[in-house]
Scaffold this motif. Structure first.
Motif, short mmCIF file in Angstrom:
data_model
loop_
_atom_site.label_atom_id
_atom_site.label_comp_id
_atom_site.label_asym_id
_atom_site.label_seq_id
_atom_site.Cartn_x
_atom_site.Cartn_y
_atom_site.Cartn_z
N ARG A 178 43.13 32.03 24.41
CA ARG A 178 43.47 32.51 25.74
C ARG A 178 44.97 32.44 25.96
N GLU A 199 48.36 34.35 32.63
CA GLU A 199 48.57 35.80 32.69
C GLU A 199 47.35 36.52 33.25
N ASP A 200 46.58 35.85 34.14
CA ASP A 200 45.38 36.48 34.68
C ASP A 200 45.44 36.69 36.20
N VAL A 226 42.95 40.17 35.16
CA VAL A 226 42.73 40.35 33.73
C VAL A 226 42.95 39.02 33.02
N VAL A 227 41.92 38.55 32.32
CA VAL A 227 42.07 37.37 31.47
C VAL A 227 42.38 37.86 30.07
N ARG A 228 43.53 37.47 29.55
CA ARG A 228 44.00 37.99 28.26
C ARG A 228 43.83 36.95 27.16
N TYR A 229 43.50 37.44 25.99
CA TYR A 229 43.37 36.60 24.81
C TYR A 229 44.27 37.18 23.72
N TRP A 270 40.67 41.59 26.22
CA TRP A 270 40.85 41.33 27.64
C TRP A 270 39.49 41.27 28.32
N THR A 288 38.49 42.15 32.09
CA THR A 288 39.02 42.71 33.33
C THR A 288 37.96 42.65 34.42
N ARG A 334 32.73 42.54 35.23
CA ARG A 334 33.71 42.17 34.21
C ARG A 334 33.51 43.01 32.95
#
Length: 344
Positions: A254, A258-259, A263-266, A287, A289, A296
């Motif tokens: 992760r 940055e969410d 958006v949760v980014r990996y 991601w 989203t 999601r």
């Protein structure tokens, strides 16, 4: 049912990698051509090693994972090493040399009969130093070998000199424990003059340039991708925050903080490769989203073609994440594809 990446891969990529499977099987005992057929070449190859800032290595230098080394070569010949394997570089065209950092055993030299297993090393973690003319001679069709090999190639100048940039990143299991910089003829050529070794101690302790340890914050099943790569003589290779777990699943780290935009980014890239660099497909930087309605969507960057690697990728939706019976599952329309593990 478990979630696989079959739907995420371009259809053309699966078709070409399947073709690569047959090519790999057919070439299991790839013949070689003696370098002596092309005459002797006068050369006096020498190498020296520095860090990227120009600081030379010494007998007491210890390197760590992530350190960048420059290997400076002089006295090599652009006319040497024209035998070896009949592909991907055709006989009569100079194969160049491999430059890498690893740990080999005492008996590693091709000229002394050491098998290829004595020099096992990931191709995407070495420098393939060759003249421009050799790279240009690689076939672009029906299977494009020039593009993938260009990613690992570095230039040998017309006078036989080069400066190869390599990153210290030996595999978890090396053929031996004599760590250092190795140079030797590429693609099956035999040339004792160019078999060079500079000892350079390695520490597995984190150093100033060691990447952060990947975490398993998003875990997906990749059984189809792994099967195709394995049958094609390749493998799954994780990079930059990704892992291939012991059970064959792939994991991504992760990206913290940055969410805020929903958006949760990996981070992380997993390469699926084939033998002889015939293919290189990636799944990269997933991601999750969250839409205005609370749904999601899981997406990732996927290679646009069978050997575009991460040079050209397109973000594609893999499906919608929903909660079912206490676990997170991925669905596409009415079809449930399987469970996805997400760390909280």
């Amino acid at each position: 049912m478990t979630f696989t990446l079959r739907s995420a891969l371009p259809a053309a990529a699966l078709a070409v990698v399947t073709a690569a499977t047959a090519a790999s099987a057919a070439s299991a005992d790839l013949p070689t051509v003696p370098d002596s057929l092309f005459g002797e070449v006068a050369e006096d190859p020498q190498i020296s090693v520095t860090f990227e800032d120009g600081t030379p290595v010494t007998d007491s230098t210890v390197v760590h994972r992530g350190d960048v080394l420059l290997v400076h070569g002089t006295g090599f010949s652009t006319e040497a090493n024209r035998g070896g394997f009949i592909m991907p570089i055709f006989p009569g065209v100079a194969n160049g040399v491999y430059v890498l950092y690893s740990g080999f055993g005492d008996d590693w030299r091709p000229s002394e009969g050491a098998p290829g297993e004595a020099r096992t090393h990931p191709h995407d973690q070495l420098a393939w130093v060759m003249p421009d003319s050799s790279l240009e001679a690689l076939p672009g069709a029906p299977l494009d070998m020039r593009t993938p090999i260009a990613r690992e190639s570095q230039r040998m100048e017309t006078d036989g000199s080069f400066t190869a940039r390599i990153v210290v990143d030996p595999p978890a299991e090396t053929p031996g424990d004599n760590f250092g910089v190795y140079v030797y003829p590429a693609a099956g050529s035999i040339n004792a003059t160019e078999e060079l070794f500079i000892p350079l101690a390695f520490s597995d302790e984190p150093g100033a340039n060691t990447p952060a340890t990947p975490t398993s914050d998003l875990v997906l099943d990749a059984s189809v991708l792994e099967q195709v790569a394995t049958e094609a003589g390749g493998k799954l290779a994780p990079r930059e925050g990704a892992q291939v777990l012991d059970d064959g699943r792939i994991a991504f780290s992760r990206v913290e903080g940055e969410d805020a935009d929903g958006v949760v980014r990996y981070r992380g890239t997993v390469h699926a490769t084939a033998k002889f660099s015939l293919a290189d497909i990636v799944i990269k930087d997933p991601w999750i989203t969250t839409a205005a309605d609370g749904s999601r969507v899981l997406s990732a960057e996927i290679s646009d073609g069978y050997n575009t690697s991460d040079d050209t990728v397109t973000r594609r939706d893999l499906g919608t994440l929903v909660e079912s019976d206490g676990q997170t599952v991925l669905v596409q329309g009415p079809v449930t594809l399987g469970a996805v593990d997400i760390a909280q």
